[in-house]
Design an enzyme around this catalytic site. Structure first.
Site, PDB file in Angstrom:
ATOM      1  N   TYR A 159      53.880  73.788 -32.211  1.00 57.04           N
ATOM      2  CA  TYR A 159      53.385  74.197 -30.890  1.00 57.04           C
ATOM      3  C   TYR A 159      53.744  73.144 -29.837  1.00 57.04           C
ATOM      4  CZ  TYR A 159      49.977  75.858 -27.389  1.00 57.04           C
ATOM      5  OH  TYR A 159      49.367  76.323 -26.237  1.00 57.04           O
ATOM      6  N   ASP A 160      53.381  71.888 -30.130  1.00 52.25           N
ATOM      7  CA  ASP A 160      53.560  70.821 -29.129  1.00 52.25           C
ATOM      8  C   ASP A 160      55.034  70.603 -28.800  1.00 52.25           C
ATOM      9  OD1 ASP A 160      50.931  70.674 -29.953  1.00 52.25           O
ATOM     10  OD2 ASP A 160      50.907  68.516 -30.287  1.00 52.25           O
ATOM     11  N   GLU A 161      55.846  70.466 -29.851  1.00 50.10           N
ATOM     12  CA  GLU A 161      57.274  70.202 -29.614  1.00 50.10           C
ATOM     13  C   GLU A 161      57.981  71.451 -29.092  1.00 50.10           C
ATOM     14  OE1 GLU A 161      58.180  67.312 -29.329  1.00 50.10           O
ATOM     15  OE2 GLU A 161      57.729  66.010 -31.021  1.00 50.10           O
TER      16      GLU A 161
ATOM     17  N   VAL B  67      37.400  76.377 -30.131  1.00 50.77           N
ATOM     18  CA  VAL B  67      36.039  75.837 -30.214  1.00 50.77           C
ATOM     19  C   VAL B  67      35.022  76.682 -29.449  1.00 50.77           C
ATOM     20  CG1 VAL B  67      36.309  74.129 -28.329  1.00 50.77           C
ATOM     21  CG2 VAL B  67      34.712  73.707 -30.192  1.00 50.77           C
TER      22      VAL B  67
ATOM     23  N   SER C  19      35.077  79.955 -28.581  1.00 48.01           N
ATOM     24  CA  SER C  19      34.810  81.237 -29.238  1.00 48.01           C
ATOM     25  C   SER C  19      34.080  81.010 -30.564  1.00 48.01           C
ATOM     26  CB  SER C  19      36.107  82.021 -29.435  1.00 48.01           C
ATOM     27  OG  SER C  19      37.152  81.184 -29.863  1.00 48.01           O
ATOM     28  N   ASN C  20      34.503  80.014 -31.343  1.00 45.63           N
ATOM     29  CA  ASN C  20      33.820  79.740 -32.614  1.00 45.63           C
ATOM     30  C   ASN C  20      32.334  79.474 -32.405  1.00 45.63           C
ATOM     31  OD1 ASN C  20      35.882  80.004 -34.441  1.00 45.63           O
ATOM     32  ND2 ASN C  20      35.742  77.915 -35.238  1.00 45.63           N
TER      33      ASN C  20
ATOM     34  N   ASP D  81      44.216  65.837 -34.517  1.00 46.44           N
ATOM     35  CA  ASP D  81      43.317  66.386 -33.501  1.00 46.44           C
ATOM     36  C   ASP D  81      43.190  65.368 -32.356  1.00 46.44           C
ATOM     37  OD1 ASP D  81      41.197  68.830 -33.664  1.00 46.44           O
ATOM     38  OD2 ASP D  81      40.331  67.198 -32.488  1.00 46.44           O
TER      39      ASP D  81
ATOM     40  N   GLN E  29      40.829  62.726 -27.019  1.00 45.01           N
ATOM     41  CA  GLN E  29      40.277  62.934 -25.673  1.00 45.01           C
ATOM     42  C   GLN E  29      41.258  63.741 -24.834  1.00 45.01           C
ATOM     43  OE1 GLN E  29      39.940  59.034 -23.898  1.00 45.01           O
ATOM     44  NE2 GLN E  29      42.050  58.508 -24.324  1.00 45.01           N
TER      45      GLN E  29
HETATM   46  P1  NAD Z   1      46.933  84.376 -26.859  1.00 43.56           P
HETATM   47  O1  NAD Z   1      47.312  84.107 -28.241  1.00 43.56           O
HETATM   48  O2  NAD Z   1      45.704  85.161 -26.584  1.00 43.56           O
HETATM   49  O3  NAD Z   1      48.136  85.067 -26.065  1.00 43.56           O
HETATM   50  C1  NAD Z   1      49.479  84.880 -26.376  1.00 43.56           C
HETATM   51  C2  NAD Z   1      50.155  86.253 -26.404  1.00 43.56           C
HETATM   52  O4  NAD Z   1      51.555  86.089 -26.698  1.00 43.56           O
HETATM   53  C3  NAD Z   1      49.578  87.161 -27.482  1.00 43.56           C
HETATM   54  O5  NAD Z   1      49.246  88.415 -26.922  1.00 43.56           O
HETATM   55  C4  NAD Z   1      50.721  87.280 -28.507  1.00 43.56           C
HETATM   56  O6  NAD Z   1      50.709  88.502 -29.206  1.00 43.56           O
HETATM   57  C5  NAD Z   1      51.939  87.099 -27.627  1.00 43.56           C
HETATM   58  N1  NAD Z   1      53.132  86.630 -28.347  1.00 43.56           N
HETATM   59  C6  NAD Z   1      53.207  85.633 -29.259  1.00 43.56           C
HETATM   60  N2  NAD Z   1      54.467  85.498 -29.685  1.00 43.56           N
HETATM   61  C7  NAD Z   1      55.218  86.412 -29.014  1.00 43.56           C
HETATM   62  C8  NAD Z   1      56.587  86.775 -29.041  1.00 43.56           C
HETATM   63  N3  NAD Z   1      57.466  86.133 -29.819  1.00 43.56           N
HETATM   64  N4  NAD Z   1      57.012  87.785 -28.242  1.00 43.56           N
HETATM   65  C9  NAD Z   1      56.131  88.442 -27.437  1.00 43.56           C
HETATM   66  N5  NAD Z   1      54.817  88.156 -27.398  1.00 43.56           N
HETATM   67  C10 NAD Z   1      54.368  87.148 -28.177  1.00 43.56           C
HETATM   68  O7  NAD Z   1      46.842  82.950 -26.121  1.00 43.56           O
HETATM   69  P2  NAD Z   1      46.416  82.579 -24.629  1.00 43.56           P
HETATM   70  O8  NAD Z   1      45.272  81.665 -24.715  1.00 43.56           O
HETATM   71  O9  NAD Z   1      46.303  83.783 -23.790  1.00 43.56           O
HETATM   72  O10 NAD Z   1      47.671  81.717 -24.184  1.00 43.56           O
HETATM   73  C11 NAD Z   1      48.680  82.249 -23.325  1.00 43.56           C
HETATM   74  C12 NAD Z   1      49.686  81.147 -23.014  1.00 43.56           C
HETATM   75  O11 NAD Z   1      49.045  80.062 -22.353  1.00 43.56           O
HETATM   76  C13 NAD Z   1      50.362  80.578 -24.256  1.00 43.56           C
HETATM   77  O12 NAD Z   1      51.717  80.330 -23.965  1.00 43.56           O
HETATM   78  C14 NAD Z   1      49.635  79.273 -24.474  1.00 43.56           C
HETATM   79  O13 NAD Z   1      50.448  78.329 -25.109  1.00 43.56           O
HETATM   80  C15 NAD Z   1      49.297  78.871 -23.052  1.00 43.56           C
HETATM   81  N6  NAD Z   1      48.112  77.979 -23.024  1.00 43.56           N
HETATM   82  C16 NAD Z   1      46.856  78.469 -23.228  1.00 43.56           C
HETATM   83  C17 NAD Z   1      45.766  77.614 -23.215  1.00 43.56           C
HETATM   84  C18 NAD Z   1      44.367  78.101 -23.411  1.00 43.56           C
HETATM   85  O14 NAD Z   1      43.444  77.279 -23.451  1.00 43.56           O
HETATM   86  N7  NAD Z   1      44.095  79.367 -23.519  1.00 43.56           N
HETATM   87  C19 NAD Z   1      45.959  76.233 -23.004  1.00 43.56           C
HETATM   88  C20 NAD Z   1      47.261  75.770 -22.822  1.00 43.56           C
HETATM   89  C21 NAD Z   1      48.326  76.655 -22.814  1.00 43.56           C
HETATM   90  N1  UDP Z   2      36.521  72.236 -33.038  1.00 43.06           N
HETATM   91  C1  UDP Z   2      35.301  72.077 -33.668  1.00 43.06           C
HETATM   92  N2  UDP Z   2      34.754  73.158 -34.298  1.00 43.06           N
HETATM   93  C2  UDP Z   2      35.344  74.383 -34.309  1.00 43.06           C
HETATM   94  C3  UDP Z   2      36.590  74.545 -33.661  1.00 43.06           C
HETATM   95  C4  UDP Z   2      37.150  73.441 -33.033  1.00 43.06           C
HETATM   96  O1  UDP Z   2      34.720  70.987 -33.670  1.00 43.06           O
HETATM   97  O2  UDP Z   2      34.779  75.316 -34.888  1.00 43.06           O
HETATM   98  C5  UDP Z   2      37.104  71.070 -32.329  1.00 43.06           C
HETATM   99  C6  UDP Z   2      38.555  70.781 -32.660  1.00 43.06           C
HETATM  100  O3  UDP Z   2      38.646  69.958 -33.813  1.00 43.06           O
HETATM  101  C7  UDP Z   2      39.013  70.062 -31.405  1.00 43.06           C
HETATM  102  C8  UDP Z   2      38.214  70.753 -30.297  1.00 43.06           C
HETATM  103  O4  UDP Z   2      37.098  71.368 -30.953  1.00 43.06           O
HETATM  104  O5  UDP Z   2      38.644  68.716 -31.442  1.00 43.06           O
HETATM  105  C9  UDP Z   2      39.004  71.803 -29.545  1.00 43.06           C
HETATM  106  O6  UDP Z   2      39.591  72.682 -30.470  1.00 43.06           O
HETATM  107  P1  UDP Z   2      40.438  73.955 -30.052  1.00 43.06           P
HETATM  108  O7  UDP Z   2      41.086  74.468 -31.294  1.00 43.06           O
HETATM  109  O8  UDP Z   2      39.608  74.885 -29.269  1.00 43.06           O
HETATM  110  O9  UDP Z   2      41.532  73.399 -29.032  1.00 43.06           O
HETATM  111  P2  UDP Z   2      42.587  72.190 -29.072  1.00 43.06           P
HETATM  112  O10 UDP Z   2      42.274  71.278 -30.211  1.00 43.06           O
HETATM  113  O11 UDP Z   2      43.908  72.843 -29.204  1.00 43.06           O
HETATM  114  O12 UDP Z   2      42.370  71.512 -27.766  1.00 43.06           O
END
Ligand code: NAD
Ligand code: UDP
Ligand code: UDP
Length: 314
Positions: free
Chosen positions: A149-151, A191, A193-194, A277, A280
């Site tokens: 994801y990151d890279e 986190v 939603s969980n 993980d 901060q």
């Molecule tokens: P999400 O998983 O709900 O939405 C991503 C959507 O992309 C899904 O509907 C999935 O089916 C679709 N998808 C995945 N691979 C695909 C492909 N190859 N072709 C077409 N569709 C594809 O996630 P989200 O939270 O809505 O995130 C949306 C975007 O925002 C993502 O790019 C994510 O990396 C970025 N983002 C989100 C957050 C956050 O906190 N929600 C934070 C940082 C970045």
């Molecule tokens: N986390 C947690 N309990 C959970 C789900 C996540 O303590 O049930 C922690 C997780 O380890 C991270 C933070 O909450 O430190 C945010 O996690 P999330 O997956 O939402 O996002 P990201 O780590 O990608 O920022």
């Protein structure tokens, strides 16, 4: 050839959490919206209420494959965003970020469309600069479980900036920090939603590690407002621009807040911390404040209230 002067906007990942809110907002502003999604982590339920709108169109397509359309603007959001979703098929995750970006940039180049990239605070990795400013290069493990994801997202940023420099593309790269709200997938392991789902079911609230790690949570409506302002900004602002809420909380504070708001018998329990993980995370949003006159308005408790109400309906 274009006869109507309505803006044709493509939203990839439009059936996901953020994408569905974005489609809704674009329709409200009068655009023609093409929602493209392969439904990997998104669902048609998220856009069911939009399907009857004649200005809305859904296309099931995987953006790692080329696609030929006529568009004026592209928002590239396609990519699973929660760790359990993006780690299920990590090779596909990288392909979506990298091949997907190439295809969307190729499309933008041919159609001369402005293109927005949903990048992420994950490009900063486990940061030693706090809060994170856009000029920080990050600390990312290139071979860990989060790397797909990151890279992938870092490489997508590289492609965006190379298409910008090499082909003059009009790009908008946003680095999104943790965002929450209605239509988050209840099982995606994030986190917010969980914790809400666990509290509503009266199950234990699972804190990973000791809960002292921090995150900054932005309510979805605030974030979408940031997208719109960024997309309307002058073409000299390519980014990257941080979009997120600078209010920083420990995960333990979040657990206690959710528990207090939902009530019920749940207990907080501690589980092992996932690999890599980040310790901060908090955005420095000076750039967005200055250039977009944007900052989040919705405090955590108000946003959690709306999110809890949504999860109660499921
Ligand atoms: P999400 O998983 O709900 O939405 C991503 C959507 O992309 C899904 O509907 C999935 O089916 C679709 N998808 C995945 N691979 C695909 C492909 N190859 N072709 C077409 N569709 C594809 O996630 P989200 O939270 O809505 O995130 C949306 C975007 O925002 C993502 O790019 C994510 O990396 C970025 N983002 C989100 C957050 C956050 O906190 N929600 C934070 C940082 C970045
Ligand atoms: N986390 C947690 N309990 C959970 C789900 C996540 O303590 O049930 C922690 C997780 O380890 C991270 C933070 O909450 O430190 C945010 O996690 P999330 O997956 O939402 O996002 P990201 O780590 O990608 O920022
Ligand atoms: N592409 C696409 N739709 C288009 C134009 C291009 O999907 O309308 C894809 C195509 O698969 C191509 C990629 O985008 O490989 C990159 O396009 P670009 O024009 O930059 O590269 P080239 O076609 O020269 O490889």
């Amino acid at each position: 050839m274009k006869i109507s002067n309505r803006k044709r906007v493509l939203v990839t990942g439009g059936a996901g959490f953020l994408g569905s809110h974005l489609c809704e907002r674009l329709l409200d502003e009068g655009a023609d919206v093409m929602c493209m999604d392969n439904l990997y982590s998104g669902t048609k339920d998220n856009i069911a209420h939009l399907l009857a709108n004649p200005r809305f169109e859904f296309q099931r397509h995987d953006i790692t494959f080329p696609v030929y359309l006529e568009v004026d603007e592209i928002y590239n959001l396609a990519c699973p965003a929660s760790p359990i979703h993006y780690q299920r098929d990590p090779v596909q995750t990288t392909k979506t970020s990298v091949h997907g970006a190439i295809n969307m940039l190729g499309l933008a180049k041919r159609t001369k469309a402005r293109i927005f990239q949903a990048s992420t605070s994950e490009v900063y990795g486990d940061p030693e600069v706090h809060p994170q400013t856009e000029d920080y290069w990050g600390r990312v493990n290139p071979i860990g479980v989060r790397s797909c994801y990151d890279e992938g997202k870092r490489c997508a940023e590289t492609l965006f900036f190379d298409y910008h420099r090499q082909h003059g593309l009009d790009i908008k790269v946003a680095r999104i920090f943790n965002t929450y709200g209605p239509r988050m997938h209840p099982n995606d392991g994030r986190v917010v939603s969980n914790f809400i789902v666990q509290a509503l079911k009266g199950e234990n609230i699972t804190i990973y590690g000791d809960g002292t790690q921090t995150r900054s949570f932005c309510y979805v409506d605030d974030l979408i407002e940031g997208f719109m302002r960024f997309m309307k900004s002058g073409d000299d602002l390519a980014g990257p621009v941080n979009l997120g809420n600078p209010g920083e909380f420990t995960i333990r504070e979040l657990a206690e807040t959710v528990l207090e708001m939902v009530g019920g018998p749940s207990q907080i329990v501690y589980r092992s911390l996932p690999h890599d993980d980040p310790k901060q995370r908090r955005p420095d949003i000076s750039l967005a404040r200055q250039h977009l006159d944007w900052e989040p308005k919705i405090p955590l408790k108000e946003g959690l209230d709306k999110t809890i109400a949504y999860f109660k309906t499921l």
